[in-house]
Write an enzyme that holds these catalytic residues in place. Structure first.
Site, mmCIF file in Angstrom:
data_model
loop_
_atom_site.group_PDB
_atom_site.id
_atom_site.type_symbol
_atom_site.label_atom_id
_atom_site.label_comp_id
_atom_site.label_asym_id
_atom_site.label_seq_id
_atom_site.Cartn_x
_atom_site.Cartn_y
_atom_site.Cartn_z
ATOM 1 N N LYS A 1 0.804 -1.235 0.000
ATOM 2 C CA LYS A 1 0.000 0.000 0.000
ATOM 3 C C LYS A 1 0.834 1.281 0.000
ATOM 4 C CE LYS A 1 -4.252 -1.676 0.138
ATOM 5 N NZ LYS A 1 -5.149 -1.472 -1.023
ATOM 6 N N SER B 1 1.806 -9.688 -1.108
ATOM 7 C CA SER B 1 1.445 -8.274 -0.974
ATOM 8 C C SER B 1 1.598 -7.717 0.435
ATOM 9 C CB SER B 1 0.013 -8.068 -1.452
ATOM 10 O OG SER B 1 -0.860 -8.915 -0.730
ATOM 11 N N GLU C 1 -9.717 6.230 2.923
ATOM 12 C CA GLU C 1 -10.595 5.191 3.450
ATOM 13 C C GLU C 1 -9.728 3.997 3.811
ATOM 14 O OE1 GLU C 1 -9.833 5.394 0.328
ATOM 15 O OE2 GLU C 1 -9.324 3.315 -0.092
#
Lengths: 257, 393
Positions: free
Chosen positions: B89, B377, B111
């Site tokens: 991220k 990830s 968010e």
């Protein structure tokens, strides 16, 4: 002739439009509320199609949408209910809803159903100008439906001109960039913006909405536009007990204070 | 075949910017500036500098030998789990914070579902001294207390999303509503390849560092920069898009996107969007959306909060429609077991999201010498609680 155009020709100022959510507070209250609003003196109505993710709406309309969905309201059910619309209501009616339920119902079918039951216009806040022009305009126009666009204090003059060109009913002037249900605080900035729009001498009439909740804000808005739209304040009333009895007084106090 | 966005913001029939007029000026500003800003050498230098010194890139491309032995292929893990804050991220938030800074924005909103994107956003806001507000579903706030604490330590305000189902979808609505109400000084850092154009393209570009590195790392290790398979999990789809990006035009590379089947695709508790959804508009773009016949968005389910989203990015919808990538799904149970297996075989505890991609290895048949790259990830620290409960650890 389209009833919306007729209304603006007959009445030059202080036009009052009321928004409420279809299927709220009860699944079958939609037409009763519409009828009562016309009797009480509303000039036209916006009936909201409930959606699970109404991102331009504040808590009041969000909650009414959620309740309406729980009550069983769908686009299909709404058009069923509106079959008797023109037997009971003569003022202009607009449907206001988000694009996804319209897409799922089918855009062409949606426009045809609107025409069939006597709906005069549509407001789809998340259907942008580009997509409307490219994909939906011809369908709206062939069914004699007005598509209503929104403008905000941040909308450029150039874009307002473009929206004016594409509009065929009225332009929905947002009192500020906000979600629904905030109170309009009239500042010099807001008045400058209203005046700027007024001075642009657009070919379409303009109605001010978002934050209009009482006689004071309604009168202020009417100074700068053809009238104003009240949504959350009325939806709040629909949440009360004996809401049908309270409608005449609500409209009277909006108009007369 | 073109897999990238066109000038109107569409990938085939997917994408666009289905936003209310209130957001138009912000989206227009981004649309007109993002490509130029990203291409600017000064921006690039700062972005890559931060990725290197702050995030810790390049992330290793690790040949997982015992896993390879088990499946009979050469399986490489792209170690996004080793990034600062524990997932991919941050590649995106570093890029977007630099963009926000150049646009002169003073306030950042985001968010978050599981909290990974919220943490990555709070991190870069602390780094740049910008105000940070993170919307998080009330239900997720309860489920992900450590990430809420992390965000608060870094100075972010976490606001519970109380509308709708009180999870990621509603947190996204609340963030968009905040942006509508604060259109001038605020930048919205969306965490995935979703939202109105240019977000899907912008986020994909910031995440494309994953495949850019993979190519040269693979070349260095094997003498060949194109693997046979590239695999990644898909919620909204940002790690997958980053992992696929530089392989999209090389059609010999097979792309596999793994969605969360939850308790099974027919169970009513699933997040397998391509299988259960249909075309629709959600959060500003036209894509594939899980919804009722009437067009109401339905609440998805997955044991992994990061895959618990009722849509996928429009570029994924396009890759699905054109069959450029294969979309498959993995259940909670399959993913949990794959997570445990990686821990036992390789000493790596993956995020449950990433475990979905790993689990699909079980369903593949390899010829013996094929090269597979899986995007790992995120790391599993945030999921320990779930692993503990599931396996009675």
């Amino acid at each position: 002739m389209n009833r919306i155009k007729q209304t603006f020709e007959q009445k030059k100022g202080s036009i009052l439009s009321i928004y409420f959510t279809a299927g709220y507070p009860e699944l079958n209250s939609t037409l009763n509320v519409a009828e009562a609003l016309e009797k009480a003196g509303a000039d036209f109505l916006e009936i909201g199609i409930p959606y699970s993710d109404p991102l331009a709406d504040g808590p009041v309309i969000q909650n009414s949408s959620q309740k309406a969905i729980e009550n069983g309201m769908t686009v299909k059910v709404l058009f069923e209910q509106l079959k008797d619309l023109r037997k009971r209501v003569s003022i202009p009616i607009l449907l206001m809803g988000y694009v996804n339920p319209v897409l799922q119902y089918g855009v062409e079918r949606f426009c045809a159903s609107c025409a069939e039951v006597g709906v005069d216009g549509v407001i789809v806040p998340d259907l942008p100008v580009y997509e409307y022009e490219e994909m939906y305009r011809s369908c709206f126009e062939s069914n004699n439906l007005s598509n209503i666009f929104l403008i905000t204090p941040q909308t450029s003059d150039e874009r307002i001109r473009k929206i004016d060109e594409l509009s065929n009913g009225f332009i929905y002037l947002l009192s500020s960039s906000s979600t629904t249900g905030k109170n309009l605080a009239v500042s010099t900035q807001t008045e400058d913006y209203f005046r700027r729009i007024k001075n642009m001498k657009l070919k379409n009439p303009a109605m001010i909405g978002f934050g209009i909740s009482n006689n004071k804000t309604f009168s202020k808005a009417s100074e700068y536009a053809n009238g104003a739209i009240v949504g959350s304040a009325f939806v709040k009333l629909l949440g009360c007990e004996n809401y049908m009895e309270k409608i005449p007084e609500f409209i009277r106090s909006l108009k007369e204070g | 075949m073109n897999y990238q966005v066109n000038e109107n913001g569409y990938y085939g029939t997917f994408g666009g910017a289905y936003i209310p007029e209130m957001l138009y000026p912000n989206i227009k500003e981004l649309r007109e500036t993002y490509l130029e800003m990203i291409a600017d050498p000064v921006f690039k230098e700062e972005y890559l500098g931060l990725l290197k010194d702050y995030v810790g890139r390049p992330s290793p491309l690790y040949l997982a030998e015992r896993l390879s032995e088990k499946y009979g292929a050469n399986i490489y893990l792209k170690r996004e789990d080793l990034n600062h804050t524990g997932a991919h991220k941050i590649n995106n938030t570093v890029g977007q914070i630099l963009l926000a800074e150049r646009l002169g924005k003073k306030r950042i909103i985001a968010e978050t579902g599981a909290g990974q994107h919220g943490v990555a956003t709070a991190t870069v806001c602390a780094l740049k001294g910008l105000e940070c507000v993170v919307y998080m579903g009330e239900v997720d706030i309860e489920r992900q207390a450590p990430n809420v604490a992390r965000m608060k330590m870094m100075g972010a305000t976490v606001i519970p999303a109380l509308s709708g189902s009180r999870t990621l979808k509603d947190a996204t609505n609340e963030a968009l509503r905040d942006w509508i109400n604060n259109p001038v000084d605020t930048h919205y850092i969306i965490g995935s390849v979703v939202g109105p154009h240019p977000y899907p393209d912008m986020v994909a570009r910031f995440q494309s560092i994953i495949s850019e590195e993979t190519k040269w790392q693979l070349l260095e290790k094997t003498g060949n920069s194109s693997p046979d398979y590239v695999m990644a999990c898909v919620g909204g789809g940002s790690n997958a898009m980053g992992m696929f990006y530089h392989f999209l035009d090389n059609e010999r590379v097979k792309l596999i996107a793994v969605e969360a089947a939850g308790k099974g695709v027919d169970s009513g508790e699933s997040a397998a969007t391509t299988l259960l959804g249909k075309e629709g508009v959600l959060h500003g773009s036209r894509s594939i959306v899980m919804q009722t016949e009437d067009g109401q968005v339905v609440e998805p389910y997955s044991i992994s909060a990061g895959l618990d989203y009722p849509g996928i990015g429009p570029q994924h919808a396009h890759l699905y429609a054109t069959k450029r990538a294969q979309y498959v799904s993995i259940t909670d149970d399959e993913a949990m077991n794959a997570g445990l297996q990686l821990a036992k075989l390789e000493g790596i505890i993956p995020a449950i999201e990433s475990s979905h991609a790993l689990a699909y290895l079980d369903k593949m048949k390899f010829k013996g010498d094929e090269t597979v790259v899986i995007c790992l990830s995120g790391r599993g620290d945030k999921d320990l609680d779930t692993y503990m409960k599931y396996f009675n650890l």
